[in-house]
Design a protein around this motif. Structure first.
Motif, short mmCIF file in Angstrom:
data_model
loop_
_atom_site.label_atom_id
_atom_site.label_comp_id
_atom_site.label_asym_id
_atom_site.label_seq_id
_atom_site.Cartn_x
_atom_site.Cartn_y
_atom_site.Cartn_z
N LEU A 6 60.27 -29.21 10.66
CA LEU A 6 61.41 -29.31 9.76
C LEU A 6 61.66 -27.95 9.11
O LEU A 6 60.72 -27.28 8.70
N ASN A 7 62.95 -27.55 9.00
CA ASN A 7 63.24 -26.24 8.43
C ASN A 7 64.10 -26.28 7.18
O ASN A 7 64.42 -25.25 6.62
N LYS A 8 64.48 -27.46 6.71
CA LYS A 8 65.28 -27.56 5.49
C LYS A 8 64.68 -28.61 4.56
O LYS A 8 64.16 -29.62 5.01
N GLY A 9 64.80 -28.35 3.27
CA GLY A 9 64.29 -29.28 2.27
C GLY A 9 62.91 -28.88 1.78
O GLY A 9 62.32 -27.89 2.24
N SER A 25 65.60 -28.72 12.43
CA SER A 25 64.22 -28.41 12.78
C SER A 25 64.16 -27.30 13.83
O SER A 25 65.15 -26.96 14.47
N PHE A 26 62.98 -26.75 13.94
CA PHE A 26 62.66 -25.80 15.01
C PHE A 26 61.86 -26.56 16.05
O PHE A 26 61.16 -27.52 15.72
N VAL A 27 61.95 -26.12 17.30
CA VAL A 27 61.14 -26.72 18.35
C VAL A 27 60.12 -25.67 18.80
O VAL A 27 60.46 -24.51 19.00
N ILE A 28 58.87 -26.10 18.89
CA ILE A 28 57.79 -25.24 19.34
C ILE A 28 57.40 -25.72 20.73
O ILE A 28 56.97 -26.86 20.90
N SER A 29 57.54 -24.85 21.73
CA SER A 29 57.17 -25.18 23.11
C SER A 29 55.93 -24.40 23.50
O SER A 29 55.82 -23.21 23.20
N THR A 30 55.00 -25.08 24.16
CA THR A 30 53.77 -24.44 24.60
C THR A 30 53.56 -24.70 26.09
O THR A 30 54.29 -25.47 26.70
N GLU A 31 52.53 -24.09 26.63
CA GLU A 31 52.23 -24.26 28.06
C GLU A 31 51.41 -25.53 28.31
O GLU A 31 51.57 -26.16 29.34
N THR A 32 50.52 -25.88 27.38
CA THR A 32 49.64 -27.02 27.60
C THR A 32 49.69 -27.98 26.41
O THR A 32 50.09 -27.60 25.30
N ASN A 33 49.25 -29.20 26.66
CA ASN A 33 49.17 -30.20 25.58
C ASN A 33 48.12 -29.83 24.54
O ASN A 33 48.29 -30.14 23.36
N GLU A 34 47.05 -29.16 24.97
CA GLU A 34 46.01 -28.75 24.03
C GLU A 34 46.56 -27.74 23.02
O GLU A 34 46.29 -27.82 21.83
N GLN A 35 47.36 -26.79 23.52
CA GLN A 35 48.00 -25.82 22.63
C GLN A 35 48.95 -26.52 21.67
O GLN A 35 48.99 -26.20 20.48
N LYS A 36 49.70 -27.47 22.20
CA LYS A 36 50.66 -28.20 21.36
C LYS A 36 49.93 -28.93 20.24
O LYS A 36 50.33 -28.85 19.07
N GLU A 37 48.85 -29.63 20.59
CA GLU A 37 48.09 -30.37 19.57
C GLU A 37 47.50 -29.43 18.53
O GLU A 37 47.54 -29.71 17.33
N ALA A 38 46.96 -28.31 18.98
CA ALA A 38 46.35 -27.36 18.05
C ALA A 38 47.41 -26.78 17.11
O ALA A 38 47.20 -26.71 15.89
N LEU A 39 48.56 -26.38 17.64
CA LEU A 39 49.63 -25.83 16.80
C LEU A 39 50.22 -26.90 15.88
O LEU A 39 50.56 -26.61 14.72
#
Length: 139
Positions: free
Chosen positions: A23-26, A40-54
């Motif tokens: 979320l980027n507002k409020g 909102s911003f979208v964060i894209s990663t290469e792997t699911n592990e990276q996504k979970e960690a971020l």
């Protein structure tokens, strides 16, 4: 930590790589979501592990109130995409450390417990409602 991509989310757009939303507002700016949300911003990663960690890193930053100092605006506060990216990059150095990994595992267990307790609370509320409705009061 491998690179991740951060962009402004556009409603209706789909993302092929593992991703999550911030979320980027409020006053809840910085709050991560698994599903798309407005502003909102979208964060894209290469792997699911990276996504979970971020995702969990972003949640930890939110709970630590690290995003608060970057809020701009007086009526509806917002956060810049560069500020979010810099915070995530600066704090991603903790990935792979035992301390971070153990806290991440503990956080996941706490989230599972939270879901269990929410379900129990909802069941108790339903039972309470049924018991109250089963009383035959005179009108």
């Amino acid at each position: 930590m491998q690179a991740f991509e951060i962009k402004t989310h556009q409603p209706g757009r789909s993302y092929p790589k593992p991703h999550f939303f911030i979320l980027n507002k409020g006053l809840n700016s910085g709050k991560p979501f698994g599903a798309p949300v407005r502003n909102s911003f979208v964060i894209s990663t290469e792997t699911n592990e990276q996504k979970e960690a971020l995702f969990h890193l972003s949640y930890m930053l939110l709970e630590s109130k690290c995003y608060r100092i970057y809020l701009k605006g007086s009526v509806i506060p917002f956060i810049y995409i560069a500020d979010v990216k810099n915070l995530l990059v600066k704090n991603s150095k903790y990935f792979g450390q035992n301390n971070f990994e153990s806290k991440l595992k503990a956080l996941k267990k706490v989230e599972e417990l939270e879901i269990v307790f929410k379900n129990k609370y909802e069941a108790i509320q339903e039972l309470k409602r049924v018991l109250m409705c089963s009383m035959k009061f005179e009108k």
